[in-house]
Design a protein around this motif. Structure first.
Motif, PDB file in Angstrom:
ATOM      1  N   SER A   2      -6.171   7.474   4.212  1.00  0.00           N
ATOM      2  CA  SER A   2      -5.353   8.676   5.032  1.00  0.00           C
ATOM      3  C   SER A   2      -4.244   7.789   5.484  1.00  0.00           C
ATOM      4  O   SER A   2      -4.288   7.029   6.192  1.00  0.00           O
ATOM      5  CB  SER A   2      -6.090   9.399   5.956  1.00  0.00           C
ATOM      6  N   ILE A   3      -2.954   8.287   5.516  1.00  0.00           N
ATOM      7  CA  ILE A   3      -1.991   7.569   6.284  1.00  0.00           C
ATOM      8  C   ILE A   3      -1.463   8.798   7.431  1.00  0.00           C
ATOM      9  O   ILE A   3      -1.207   9.714   7.137  1.00  0.00           O
ATOM     10  CB  ILE A   3      -0.632   7.442   5.437  1.00  0.00           C
ATOM     11  N   TYR A   4      -1.706   8.147   8.692  1.00  0.00           N
ATOM     12  CA  TYR A   4      -1.500   8.968   9.727  1.00  0.00           C
ATOM     13  C   TYR A   4      -0.101   8.693  10.473  1.00  0.00           C
ATOM     14  O   TYR A   4       0.151   7.469  10.650  1.00  0.00           O
ATOM     15  CB  TYR A   4      -2.545   8.870  10.919  1.00  0.00           C
ATOM     16  N   ASP A   5       0.636   9.649  10.719  1.00  0.00           N
ATOM     17  CA  ASP A   5       1.921   9.288  11.201  1.00  0.00           C
ATOM     18  C   ASP A   5       1.693   9.894  12.895  1.00  0.00           C
ATOM     19  O   ASP A   5       1.686  11.304  13.209  1.00  0.00           O
ATOM     20  CB  ASP A   5       3.087  10.184  10.710  1.00  0.00           C
ATOM     21  N   PRO A   6       1.953   9.214  13.868  1.00  0.00           N
ATOM     22  CA  PRO A   6       1.433   9.431  15.162  1.00  0.00           C
ATOM     23  C   PRO A   6       2.669  10.279  15.814  1.00  0.00           C
ATOM     24  O   PRO A   6       2.414  11.062  16.746  1.00  0.00           O
ATOM     25  CB  PRO A   6       1.311   7.975  15.967  1.00  0.00           C
ATOM     26  N   ILE A   7       4.028  10.066  15.205  1.00  0.00           N
ATOM     27  CA  ILE A   7       5.025  11.061  15.642  1.00  0.00           C
ATOM     28  C   ILE A   7       4.714  12.352  15.252  1.00  0.00           C
ATOM     29  O   ILE A   7       4.733  13.218  16.164  1.00  0.00           O
ATOM     30  CB  ILE A   7       6.051  10.441  15.263  1.00  0.00           C
ATOM     31  N   THR A   8       4.486  12.665  14.109  1.00  0.00           N
ATOM     32  CA  THR A   8       4.364  14.076  13.692  1.00  0.00           C
ATOM     33  C   THR A   8       3.248  14.334  13.632  1.00  0.00           C
ATOM     34  O   THR A   8       2.716  15.772  13.595  1.00  0.00           O
ATOM     35  CB  THR A   8       5.001  14.301  12.056  1.00  0.00           C
ATOM     36  N   LYS A   9       2.229  13.706  14.034  1.00  0.00           N
ATOM     37  CA  LYS A   9       0.572  14.008  14.054  1.00  0.00           C
ATOM     38  C   LYS A   9       0.269  14.512  12.785  1.00  0.00           C
ATOM     39  O   LYS A   9      -0.522  15.286  12.857  1.00  0.00           O
ATOM     40  CB  LYS A   9       0.163  14.878  15.149  1.00  0.00           C
ATOM     41  N   ARG A  10       0.654  13.976  11.663  1.00  0.00           N
ATOM     42  CA  ARG A  10       0.080  14.607  10.382  1.00  0.00           C
ATOM     43  C   ARG A  10      -0.504  13.580   9.628  1.00  0.00           C
ATOM     44  O   ARG A  10      -0.223  12.342   9.452  1.00  0.00           O
ATOM     45  CB  ARG A  10       1.398  15.253   9.463  1.00  0.00           C
ATOM     46  N   TYR A  11      -1.366  13.943   8.550  1.00  0.00           N
ATOM     47  CA  TYR A  11      -2.210  13.123   7.844  1.00  0.00           C
ATOM     48  C   TYR A  11      -1.549  13.175   6.495  1.00  0.00           C
ATOM     49  O   TYR A  11      -1.430  14.353   6.102  1.00  0.00           O
ATOM     50  CB  TYR A  11      -3.502  13.372   7.657  1.00  0.00           C
ATOM     51  N   SER A  12      -1.170  12.135   5.587  1.00  0.00           N
ATOM     52  CA  SER A  12      -0.893  12.149   4.541  1.00  0.00           C
ATOM     53  C   SER A  12      -1.901  11.536   3.729  1.00  0.00           C
ATOM     54  O   SER A  12      -2.895  10.955   4.153  1.00  0.00           O
ATOM     55  CB  SER A  12       0.546  11.365   4.128  1.00  0.00           C
ATOM     56  N   PHE A  13      -1.986  11.640   2.180  1.00  0.00           N
ATOM     57  CA  PHE A  13      -2.887  11.241   1.556  1.00  0.00           C
ATOM     58  C   PHE A  13      -2.240   9.814   0.698  1.00  0.00           C
ATOM     59  O   PHE A  13      -1.075  10.091  -0.147  1.00  0.00           O
ATOM     60  CB  PHE A  13      -3.611  12.110   0.505  1.00  0.00           C
ATOM     61  N   GLY A  14      -2.780   8.684   0.669  1.00  0.00           N
ATOM     62  CA  GLY A  14      -2.393   7.671  -0.337  1.00  0.00           C
ATOM     63  C   GLY A  14      -3.364   6.678  -0.417  1.00  0.00           C
ATOM     64  O   GLY A  14      -4.520   6.985  -0.462  1.00  0.00           O
ATOM     65  N   TYR A  15      -2.914   5.488  -0.948  1.00  0.00           N
ATOM     66  CA  TYR A  15      -3.903   4.505  -1.417  1.00  0.00           C
ATOM     67  C   TYR A  15      -3.468   3.123  -1.324  1.00  0.00           C
ATOM     68  O   TYR A  15      -2.391   3.008  -1.517  1.00  0.00           O
ATOM     69  CB  TYR A  15      -4.553   4.781  -2.908  1.00  0.00           C
ATOM     70  N   LEU A  16      -4.270   2.146  -0.875  1.00  0.00           N
ATOM     71  CA  LEU A  16      -3.950   0.901  -0.887  1.00  0.00           C
ATOM     72  C   LEU A  16      -3.975   0.288  -2.144  1.00  0.00           C
ATOM     73  O   LEU A  16      -5.010   0.383  -2.871  1.00  0.00           O
ATOM     74  CB  LEU A  16      -4.716  -0.006   0.233  1.00  0.00           C
ATOM     75  N   GLN A  17      -3.029  -0.652  -2.605  1.00  0.00           N
ATOM     76  CA  GLN A  17      -3.074  -1.193  -3.950  1.00  0.00           C
ATOM     77  C   GLN A  17      -3.118  -2.677  -3.837  1.00  0.00           C
ATOM     78  O   GLN A  17      -2.039  -3.159  -3.412  1.00  0.00           O
ATOM     79  CB  GLN A  17      -1.877  -0.670  -4.767  1.00  0.00           C
ATOM     80  N   VAL A  18      -4.253  -3.431  -4.181  1.00  0.00           N
ATOM     81  CA  VAL A  18      -4.256  -4.788  -3.927  1.00  0.00           C
ATOM     82  C   VAL A  18      -4.109  -5.348  -5.349  1.00  0.00           C
ATOM     83  O   VAL A  18      -5.253  -5.225  -6.176  1.00  0.00           O
ATOM     84  CB  VAL A  18      -5.543  -5.289  -2.913  1.00  0.00           C
ATOM     85  N   ASP A  19      -3.187  -6.337  -5.542  1.00  0.00           N
ATOM     86  CA  ASP A  19      -2.935  -7.087  -6.849  1.00  0.00           C
ATOM     87  C   ASP A  19      -3.389  -8.663  -6.395  1.00  0.00           C
ATOM     88  O   ASP A  19      -2.663  -9.083  -5.612  1.00  0.00           O
ATOM     89  CB  ASP A  19      -1.686  -7.155  -7.435  1.00  0.00           C
ATOM     90  N   TYR A  20      -4.612  -9.069  -6.973  1.00  0.00           N
ATOM     91  CA  TYR A  20      -4.742 -10.156  -6.458  1.00  0.00           C
ATOM     92  C   TYR A  20      -4.642 -11.264  -7.866  1.00  0.00           C
ATOM     93  O   TYR A  20      -5.034 -11.026  -8.871  1.00  0.00           O
ATOM     94  CB  TYR A  20      -6.815 -10.442  -6.481  1.00  0.00           C
ATOM     95  N   TYR A  21      -3.747 -12.093  -7.763  1.00  0.00           N
ATOM     96  CA  TYR A  21      -3.173 -13.229  -8.631  1.00  0.00           C
ATOM     97  C   TYR A  21      -4.037 -14.402  -8.825  1.00  0.00           C
ATOM     98  O   TYR A  21      -4.526 -14.689  -7.676  1.00  0.00           O
ATOM     99  CB  TYR A  21      -1.524 -13.629  -8.535  1.00  0.00           C
ATOM    100  N   PHE A  22      -4.363 -14.506 -10.061  1.00  0.00           N
ATOM    101  CA  PHE A  22      -4.858 -15.959 -10.206  1.00  0.00           C
ATOM    102  C   PHE A  22      -4.335 -16.739 -11.541  1.00  0.00           C
ATOM    103  O   PHE A  22      -3.952 -15.846 -12.522  1.00  0.00           O
ATOM    104  CB  PHE A  22      -6.760 -15.562 -10.416  1.00  0.00           C
TER     105      PHE A  22
END
Lengths: 171, 176
Positions: free
Chosen positions: B155-175
Motif C-alpha cells: 500500500s502506498i500511503y500519502d500522509p497529505i491526502t491521507k489516502r492509500y494507493s495500491f502498488g508493488y515494489l519491484q526488485v531486480d537483482y543483477y548477477f
C-alpha cells in the motif's frame, strides 16, 4: 567360470544398466522440479500482501471509500442501491463486479503471469463475486501446480455478519 | 600334417576370442562414456539450479529488506505500520537522497544493503495514463548481465491526502 555362469553375469550387468537408465529417465522427465524459494515466496507473500493492500486502498471512483468498505456496503445494501455511490451511476456492487478486476488485477497478477482465484463470499447471499484465471479454476490440482497458496481476510459488517475474501495463487 | 592343421585351427580360435574381447571392451568403454556424459550433464544442471536458487534467495532477501525498511514504512505517531505500507513522502525523500550525486556517501551506504539491484515502486492503482507510475528508489545495475525479478504488493500511503494507493515494489537483482 562356466559359459552358463558367464552369460548370467552378462544378463545381470545388462539389467543393472537398464535400471540405471530408468532411474535417469524418472529423474529428468517424470519428476517435476521442486519449486524454487522465489516461487514459494511469491505464493506465500504475494497472496497475503496483495489482499491486505487491496482492502485498505481508497477507490477514487467511489468517493474514496476503501475496498473493504465497498464490500461491506455491497452486502448491507444488496438488492437496493448501496450508500456508497460510484462513477457512471454505479454502486459498490457494480464496481466490485465490473471494475475491481481491471483496476487491481490487470496490472499486477495478470502482468506477472500468476494464475489466481479471487472470491468474495457473502454469507446467505447469492451475490458472491468471483474472478478466476482459466488456469487456476480447479482447486488442488497437483498435476498442474505444485501448490496453491491461500490468503484470507474477514470483513465485519454493521449487522454483525462476517464476509470472507479469498485469494488463491497457483504456482 | 595333422599337427600343423590343429595348430592353425587353434590360432584362428584364439584370434576370434581376441576380437570378442576387444569388442566387449569397446562396448564397455562406450557405455562408461555415455554414463559419464549423463552424469556430467546432470551435475551441470544441478550446479546451475543451485546458482539460480542462490540468486533467487538474494533477490528475495533484498525485497524483504526494502519491504521492512523503517525509512520507508508508514508510521502513525511513534507506531510503525507493519502491514506492507510505504509512506510516499518518506519514499520520495529517501529516493532523492540516494540519487543525489552530491552525496555519494548515502548511495555507498545503501549499496552495502542492496548491492547490484534496481528497486522501483510501481503504482498499480490509481493508474494514470501518460503519467509516471514507476519511481526508482535505488539503482546500481550491471549492464549486460542477467537479473532476477521479485515483486511485492504494497500500500502506498500519502500522509497529505491521507489516502492509500495500491502498488508493488519491484526488485531486480543483477548477477553476472
Amino acid at each position: 567360470m562356466k559359459k552358463a555362469q558367464m552369460e548370467i553375469m552378462g544378463l545381470a550387468i545388462i539389467i543393472i544398466l537398464l535400471m540405471l537408465g530408468l532411474v535417469f529417465i524418472v529423474k529428468f522427465t517424470l519428476l517435476k522440479p521442486k519449486a524454487s524459494i522465489q516461487e514459494d515466496f511469491a505464493s506465500e507473500q504475494i497472496s497475503q500482501n496483495f489482499l491486505n493492500s487491496l482492502l485498505i486502498t481508497n477507490v477514487q471512483e467511489c468517493n474514496d471509500a476503501t475496498v473493504s468498505q465497498l464490500i461491506s456496503d455491497c452486502y448491507e445494501h444488496s438488492g437496493s442501491y448501496g450508500i456508497i455511490s460510484c462513477e457512471l451511476n454505479s454502486d459498490s456492487c457494480a464496481y466490485l463486479r465490473d471494475s475491481l478486476k481491471s483496476d487491481f488485477f490487470e496490472n499486477t497478477l495478470n502482468k506477472w503471469n500468476i494464475p489466481y482465484r479471487f472470491s468474495i463470499d457473502f454469507p446467505n447471499n447469492p451475490l458472491d463475486i468471483n474472478y478466476n484465471t482459466k488456469e487456476c479454476i480447479i482447486r488442488n490440482v497437483p498435476d498442474t501446480y505444485s501448490k496453491m497458496e491461500n490468503a484470507q481476510a474477514k470483513i465485519g459488517t454493521l449487522s454483525g455478519t462476517t464476509i470472507t475474501v479469498n485469494l488463491d495463487l497457483c504456482s | 600334417m595333422t599337427h600343423k592343421l590343429a595348430k592353425m585351427v587353434l590360432g584362428k580360435k584364439a584370434q576370434i576370442r581376441m576380437v570378442e574381447t576387444i569388442a566387449v571392451l569397446i562396448v564397455f568403454i562406450f557405455i562408461v562414456f555415455i554414463g559419464y556424459s549423463f552424469y556430467s550433464g546432470w551435475q551441470k544442471s544441478s550446479i546451475n539450479a543451485q546458482l539460480r536458487e542462490i540468486n533467487s534467495r538474494e533477490s528475495v532477501q533484498i525485497a524483504l529488506k526494502t519491504y521492512f525498511m523503517p525509512e520507508l514504512q508508514c508510521s502513525f505517531g511513534t507506531k510503525l505500520e507493519t502491514t506492507g505500507c510505504i509512506d510516499k513522502i518518506k519514499f520520495d525523500k529517501l529516493s532523492a537522497m540516494i540519487n543525489d550525486h552530491s552525496t555519494p556517501a548515502v548511495k555507498n551506504y545503501y549499496y552495502g544493503i542492496f548491492g547490484n539491484t534496481e528497486i522501483n515502486l510501481i503504482k498499480a492503482y490509481p493508474f494514470i495514463q501518460g503519467q509516471t507510475n514507476s519511481n526508482i528508489l535505488y539503482s546500481s545495475k550491471i549492464s549486460g548481465s542477467s537479473y532476477k525479478r521479485t515483486q511485492m504488493p504494497v500500500s502506498i500511503y500519502d500522509p497529505i491526502t491521507k489516502r492509500y494507493s495500491f502498488g508493488y515494489l519491484q526488485v531486480d537483482y543483477y548477477f553476472s
